[in-house]
Each structure stands twice: as structure tokens, then as C-alpha cells.
Scaffold this motif. Structure first.
Motif, PDB file in Angstrom:
ATOM      1  N   LYS A  75     -35.288 -22.404  26.135  1.00 52.65           N
ATOM      2  CA  LYS A  75     -33.851 -22.149  25.882  1.00 52.65           C
ATOM      3  C   LYS A  75     -33.223 -21.433  27.080  1.00 52.65           C
ATOM      4  CE  LYS A  75     -33.712 -21.984  20.865  1.00 52.65           C
ATOM      5  NZ  LYS A  75     -34.908 -21.414  20.265  1.00 52.65           N
ATOM      6  N   LEU A  76     -31.895 -21.344  27.018  1.00 51.92           N
ATOM      7  CA  LEU A  76     -31.157 -20.642  28.070  1.00 51.92           C
ATOM      8  C   LEU A  76     -31.130 -19.150  27.742  1.00 51.92           C
ATOM      9  CD1 LEU A  76     -28.205 -23.162  28.374  1.00 51.92           C
ATOM     10  CD2 LEU A  76     -30.102 -22.864  29.979  1.00 51.92           C
ATOM     11  N   PRO A  77     -31.167 -18.243  28.675  1.00 53.24           N
ATOM     12  CA  PRO A  77     -31.192 -18.456  30.123  1.00 53.24           C
ATOM     13  C   PRO A  77     -32.600 -18.641  30.698  1.00 53.24           C
ATOM     14  CG  PRO A  77     -30.984 -16.117  29.673  1.00 53.24           C
ATOM     15  CD  PRO A  77     -31.020 -16.817  28.329  1.00 53.24           C
ATOM     16  N   THR A 100     -24.604 -31.644  24.117  1.00 50.32           N
ATOM     17  CA  THR A 100     -24.872 -30.739  25.242  1.00 50.32           C
ATOM     18  C   THR A 100     -25.015 -29.272  24.858  1.00 50.32           C
ATOM     19  OG1 THR A 100     -22.521 -30.399  25.640  1.00 50.32           O
ATOM     20  CG2 THR A 100     -23.555 -32.238  26.804  1.00 50.32           C
ATOM     21  N   VAL A 101     -24.737 -28.923  23.596  1.00 49.84           N
ATOM     22  CA  VAL A 101     -24.826 -27.489  23.270  1.00 49.84           C
ATOM     23  C   VAL A 101     -25.849 -27.227  22.163  1.00 49.84           C
ATOM     24  CG1 VAL A 101     -22.511 -26.758  23.994  1.00 49.84           C
ATOM     25  CG2 VAL A 101     -22.822 -27.699  21.724  1.00 49.84           C
ATOM     26  N   SER A 102     -26.451 -26.036  22.229  1.00 54.97           N
ATOM     27  CA  SER A 102     -27.400 -25.656  21.182  1.00 54.97           C
ATOM     28  C   SER A 102     -26.636 -25.007  20.047  1.00 54.97           C
ATOM     29  CB  SER A 102     -28.414 -24.655  21.738  1.00 54.97           C
ATOM     30  OG  SER A 102     -29.257 -25.324  22.621  1.00 54.97           O
ATOM     31  N   ILE A 103     -26.910 -25.462  18.816  1.00 54.35           N
ATOM     32  CA  ILE A 103     -26.163 -24.895  17.690  1.00 54.35           C
ATOM     33  C   ILE A 103     -27.079 -24.170  16.701  1.00 54.35           C
ATOM     34  CG2 ILE A 103     -24.172 -26.448  17.795  1.00 54.35           C
ATOM     35  CD1 ILE A 103     -25.518 -28.175  15.677  1.00 54.35           C
ATOM     36  N   GLY A 104     -28.365 -24.076  17.055  1.00 57.76           N
ATOM     37  CA  GLY A 104     -29.267 -23.258  16.250  1.00 57.76           C
ATOM     38  C   GLY A 104     -29.791 -23.922  14.990  1.00 57.76           C
ATOM     39  N   GLU A 161     -32.571 -30.544  15.356  1.00 52.89           N
ATOM     40  CA  GLU A 161     -31.434 -30.517  16.285  1.00 52.89           C
ATOM     41  C   GLU A 161     -31.626 -31.543  17.405  1.00 52.89           C
ATOM     42  OE1 GLU A 161     -29.656 -26.718  17.224  1.00 52.89           O
ATOM     43  OE2 GLU A 161     -29.266 -27.344  19.282  1.00 52.89           O
ATOM     44  N   GLU A 162     -32.874 -31.617  17.931  1.00 54.88           N
ATOM     45  CA  GLU A 162     -33.118 -32.576  19.027  1.00 54.88           C
ATOM     46  C   GLU A 162     -32.901 -34.002  18.559  1.00 54.88           C
ATOM     47  OE1 GLU A 162     -32.824 -30.113  21.251  1.00 54.88           O
ATOM     48  OE2 GLU A 162     -33.354 -31.914  22.341  1.00 54.88           O
ATOM     49  N   ILE A 163     -33.355 -34.281  17.331  1.00 58.39           N
ATOM     50  CA  ILE A 163     -33.282 -35.667  16.844  1.00 58.39           C
ATOM     51  C   ILE A 163     -31.859 -36.041  16.440  1.00 58.39           C
ATOM     52  CG2 ILE A 163     -34.116 -37.268  15.061  1.00 58.39           C
ATOM     53  CD1 ILE A 163     -36.704 -35.499  15.000  1.00 58.39           C
TER      54      ILE A 163
END
Ligand code: HEM
Length: 480
Positions: free
Chosen positions: A46-48, A223-227, A233-235
Motif C-alpha cells: 500500500k501507499l506510501p 485507481t484509488v484504494s477504498i478499503g 477490491e482487486e477483483i
């Protein structure tokens, strides 16, 4: 901290003295490399950490990597980028002689133009395209004209917003920020940019902000992670683009609203900037929805959160003192000029933008071959390569910012603080820069920081102290 580049702080000219280094890192095996990096980016690291771990691994702030979205369903998207993660290498993203920004917003991925009336709006245009000049100048003109009514409208809408918060607080222990903030933002920007009153249409007044939310979410989902629990989420969120028809109804209602209520702005777009009505409508909706509403929806909760709670009493006391000294408690005294004199309030806003840049990643493509320098090395960039800057790391560059992890209220005050504004990059350009048709800097670079300063000043005129926690307002103490 070493002295930062002095006379020409953002010069991208190649210094002769630095060693030339091959860009470390690789894109891995076809398909597998991008897929593995994508999983690191969204899931495993994950970021960062995705970026900071690679800085450590390569002992370099410049390296090759992949960024999502990518394989399997984003076949036309090339995930290969050169990451630029210190202040000096990141600054190359602003030099329009050496980079271009056609269809570059979130890496090589660009949301479909069906979301914007089948046209490439300002954000997707390069500075070499005449249409960019027309629309950028149109957006700068809107800001200039609306500056006359900006502050009174802001104060009136803030009265409504804080009225809602106080009413919520009288019924419960906390007032959730986001729903009320988004309604406030939608009303404020409709009234200022469009000259359009949402209350003219009850449906728009109630749901306009929700239509924008849905339109934004569906475009940015890949493009964004929503938790959401992984690997779901990936699928289901990051593997393909959702179709426009899911949000078409709301977007068409917004078009109708602009057409019927923003006639004056639409006429000016056509007569003064030679845009068609269609171009004006979709660009206005993009600026209103994506840039202004989207940007502030991320920024304001962070800004208010940084005011904190009773543990931040000392900081609040300093801000309140400055506000009351300059403008007392009479809201008629609030103006762009008066907040420009509030050094501490502005520094608070700048420090919030430094530590939490609302648009964290910026991209640009090499217009030609050139030599890119970091603080300690020079790298060869080939025409067509995509540069990727991740601001949350860049804005903690220890060679530029003392104690970079720490929130320092006074960081951007006095002479040294003013100098640091050369390295504050939230707007896709330095805070000392000027947005023009020749660059891609946020048109509202000053409007954003001044508006945020006005909101902080408004709060400390009205209240002696406030408490924000976990996205909610938990208490206010009214000014005596
Ligand atoms: C907190 C709020 C805002 C943030 C964080 C923000 C941030 C940004 C960033 C980072 C970019 C450059 C995107 C890129 O190419 O990488 C940008 C561009 C832009 N912003 Fe803002 N923005 C905000 C509010 C606004 C507002 C209120 C306006 C209203 C006029 C605005 C108008 C624009 C326009 C027109 C561009 C495109 C510039 C160009 O293509 O040359 N922004 N903004």
C-alpha cells in the motif's frame, strides 16, 4: 538539512557536477511484473510504503516501477513509469518544455471521455493544444469574476454549514462532517463559478452533490484504494472500468441545471473564449465537480482535522489570537486582503497541504530526451517515458524540510517560510508560481489557499475553540 537550491530553486537545467546514474529498478516480466506491482501498490504494501520501500531498496529517489491500473482488463494502459520522489526530480513535472500532459491525469490511465460529453476536457489537454489555452483562460476568468462575490457567499454558506453542525451537536455527541460539507461545497461553487442557485431546482439542491459523488467515484474507482476487503477490491473495483450508464441520469440532470441556470457564464464562454456551448458545459462540470468539489472534499476534512481537539489548545489559541487581532469577531471584516495578513493561518493551511496533498500523485510524459536530476544524481530520460511523482513522500524531502514528518504551525512564516513556498507543490506547481495557459498548474492555486484561510478565520471569529475527531465535529465553544 542542506541548503536548498538557492537562486533558481526549480531550475531543471542539468547540473554538470552530479554523477550520471542508470535508472535503477525494472518493470519485471511482461504481465507478471505489472500485476505484482499492482498487488503491492493496492494490497501487500500500500501507499506510501510502495514507494518508500523502493526508495530504500534502490537507494535512489528515482527508479523504474509499474503503477496500476493494469492487466488483465486495462490492456491499453501502459503501467511503466519512472518514479520521481524528491523535490528536485519532481520539479521536472512542471517544466512544459520537457514534459507534456496530453491524456495524462492518473498515469497512463484516463477515464473514458463518455463521462465528459465525449470530449477531452481541460485536464486532459496539453499546453501545446489551442483548446487548452481557451479553456484555461476561461477558468481563470471565472475565478477572477467570481472573486467579487466569493467572500460574502462563502460566509453565508458557512453560516448555514455551521448552523447544521450546531444543530446536529445539540442532538448527538458529534456532527459528521462529510455530508454537510459536500452540500456546502456544491452550493458554494455553483453560486460562485456558475452564478447558478441550486435552490432553483429542488432535486439539484438535495441531490446535486450526490450526483457528482457518483460520477467521480465511478471514474476514479480503478485507481484509488477504498478499503474493501481484499482480494474483493482487486477483483471488483480495480480490474475494469464501470460503465457510464450507471451515472448517466445524474450527470444529465447536472447538464440541464447548468444549461438553464448558468446562462451568463455559458454565453461568455462562447463570445469571449470561442468555446461551443457543449464544450463550456462539460468543462464547467469537470471544473466544478472534479477539480473544485473533488479537491475540497478531500482537503477540508484534513484541514479541519488538523485543528484537532483540546490537545491542540495551544495551536488553536495562537490561530484565534491572530484572527481576532486582524479582524475581531465581525464577519464583515473577512476579506481576501485581511486573510493575506494572517501569516500563521496561512502557514497552517500550507502545512496541511504539505503533509496531506489532496491530489497525491502527479504524472507527465517526456516530450523529448532529457537529463533529469535528483539531489545527488543525473538520469537519462527518453522521449515518451512517463514520470510519476508521489507528493506525500516528496513533501517530506529531508533535504528541503526540517523535521519533515512533524506538523509545524510556523513552518511557512517569516523569510525562511516564504522561501519554502518555492517547494510546496500541491497545485502541480510551486506555491510561488502562477497558473497560466502555458502550464498545467491548478487554476485555483491562490483561491484554494485563501478560501481555506478564510474558513479557518471564520471558525476562530465564531468560536473560542473547536474539537474535530475522526471526520466529525465533536464540540464547539462559542466566542464570548
Ligand atoms: C482543494 C482543492 C483543489 C485541489 C487540491 C486542486 C488540485 C489540482 C491539481 C493537482 C491539478 C493538476 C492536475 C494534474 O495535471 O496533475 C489541478 C488542475 C486544475 N485545477 Fe485544481 N485543485 C483544487 C481546486 C480547484 C478549483 C476550486 C478550481 C476552479 C477553477 C480548479 C481548477 C483547476 C483547473 C482548471 C485545472 C487544470 C489546469 C490545466 O489543465 O492547465 N481547481 N488542480
Amino acid at each position: 538539512m542542506i541548503p536548498i537550491m538557492s537562486s533558481a530553486p526549480l531550475s531543471t537545467a542539468t547540473p554538470i557536477s552530479l554523477p550520471v546514474r542508470k535508472i535503477p529498478g525494472s518493470y519485471g516480466f511482461p504481465l507478471l511484473g505489472p500485476l505484482w506491482d499492482r498487488l503491492d501498490y493496492n494490497w501487500f504494501q500500500k501507499l506510501p510504503d510502495f514507494f518508500s520501500k523502493r526508495v530504500e531498496k534502490y537507494n535512489s529517489t528515482v527508479f523504474r516501477t509499474n503503477v496500476p491500473p493494469c492487466f488483465p482488463f486495462f490492456l491499453g494502459v501502459n503501467p511503466n513509469v519512472v518514479a520521481v520522489l524528491d523535490v528536485k526530480s519532481f520539479a521536472h513535472l512542471f517544466d512544459m518544455e520537457i514534459v507534456e500532459k496530453a491524456n495524462v491525469l492518473v498515469g497512463d490511465f484516463m477515464p473514458s471521455v463518455v463521462y465528459t460529453g465525449d470530449m477531452r476536457v481541460c485536464a486532459y489537454l496539453d499546453t501545446s493544444e489551442p483548446k487548452h489555452t481557451q479553456i484555461k483562460n476561461f477558468s481563470l476568468d471565472i475565478l477572477k469574476r467570481s472573486s467579487k462575490t466569493w467572500v460574502p457567499i462563502l460566509v453565508k454558506e458557512l453560516d448555514t454549514l455551521f448552523g447544521t453542525f450546531e444543530s446536529d451537536l445539540s442532538k448527538s455527541k458529534s456532527a459528521s462532517l462529510l455530508p454537510a460539507l459536500q452540500k456546502f461545497l456544491f452550493n458554494f461553487f455553483s453560486l460562485t463559478f456558475l452564478g447558478a442557485d441550486p435552490s432553483a431546482s429542488p432535486e439539484i439542491a438535495n441531490s446535486g452533490f450526490a450526483y457528482l459523488d457518483a460520477w467521480l467515484a465511478i471514474q476514479l474507482a480503478p485507481t484509488v484504494s477504498i478499503g474493501v476487503l481484499q482480494p474483493l477490491e482487486e477483483i471488483f473495483v480495480h480490474s475494469f472500468s464501470y460503465p457510464f450508464f450507471l451515472v448517466r441520469g445524474g450527470y444529465e440532470k447536472l447538464i440541464k441545471f447548468v444549461k438553464s441556470e448558468a446562462k451568463e457564464v455559458l454565453t461568455r464562454a462562447q463570445t469571449d473564449f470561442q468555446l461551443t456551448e457543449e464544450e463550456a458545459i462539460h468543462n464547467l462540470l469537470f471544473i466544478l465537480g472534479f477539480n473544485a468539489f473533488g479537491g475540497f472534499t478531500i482537503f477540508l476534512p484534513t484541514l479541519l482535522g488538523n485543528l484537532g481537539d483540546e490537545k491542540n489548545a495551544e495551536m488553536q489559541e495562537k490561530l484565534r489570537k491572530e484572527v481576532r487581532e486582524k479582524v475581531g469577531t465581525n464577519q464583515e471584516n473577512l476579506s481576501f486582503e485581511s486573510v493575506k495578513e494572517m501569516e500563521l493561518v496561512q502557514s497552517f493551511v500550507y502545512e496541511s497541504l504539505r503533509l496531506s496533498p489532496p491530489v497525491p500523485s502527479q504524472y507527465a510524459r517526456a516530450r523529448k530526451d532529457f537529463m533529469l536530476s535528483s539531489h545527488d544524481s543525473v538520469y537519462e530520460i527518453k522521449k515518451g517515458e512517463l514520470l510519476c511523482g508521489y507528493q506525500p513522500l516528496v513533501m517530506k524531502d529531508p533535504k528541503v524540510f526540517d523535521e519533515p514528518e512533524k506538523f509545524m504551525l510556523e513552518r511557512f512564516t517569516k523569510e525562511k517560510g516564504k522561501e519554502l513556498l518555492n517547494y510546496l507543490f500541491w497545485s502541480n506547481g510551486p506555491q510561488t508560481g502562477r497558473p497560466t495557459e502555458s502550464n498545467k498548474q491548478c487554476a485555483a492555486k491562490d483561491a484554494v489557499t485563501l478560501t481555506a484561510s478564510l474558513i479557518v478565520a471564520y471558525i476562530f471569529q465564531k468560536y473560542d475553540s473547536v474539537s474535530f475527531s475522526s471526520g466529525s465535529l465533536t464540540s464547539v465553544k462559542k466566542a464570548c
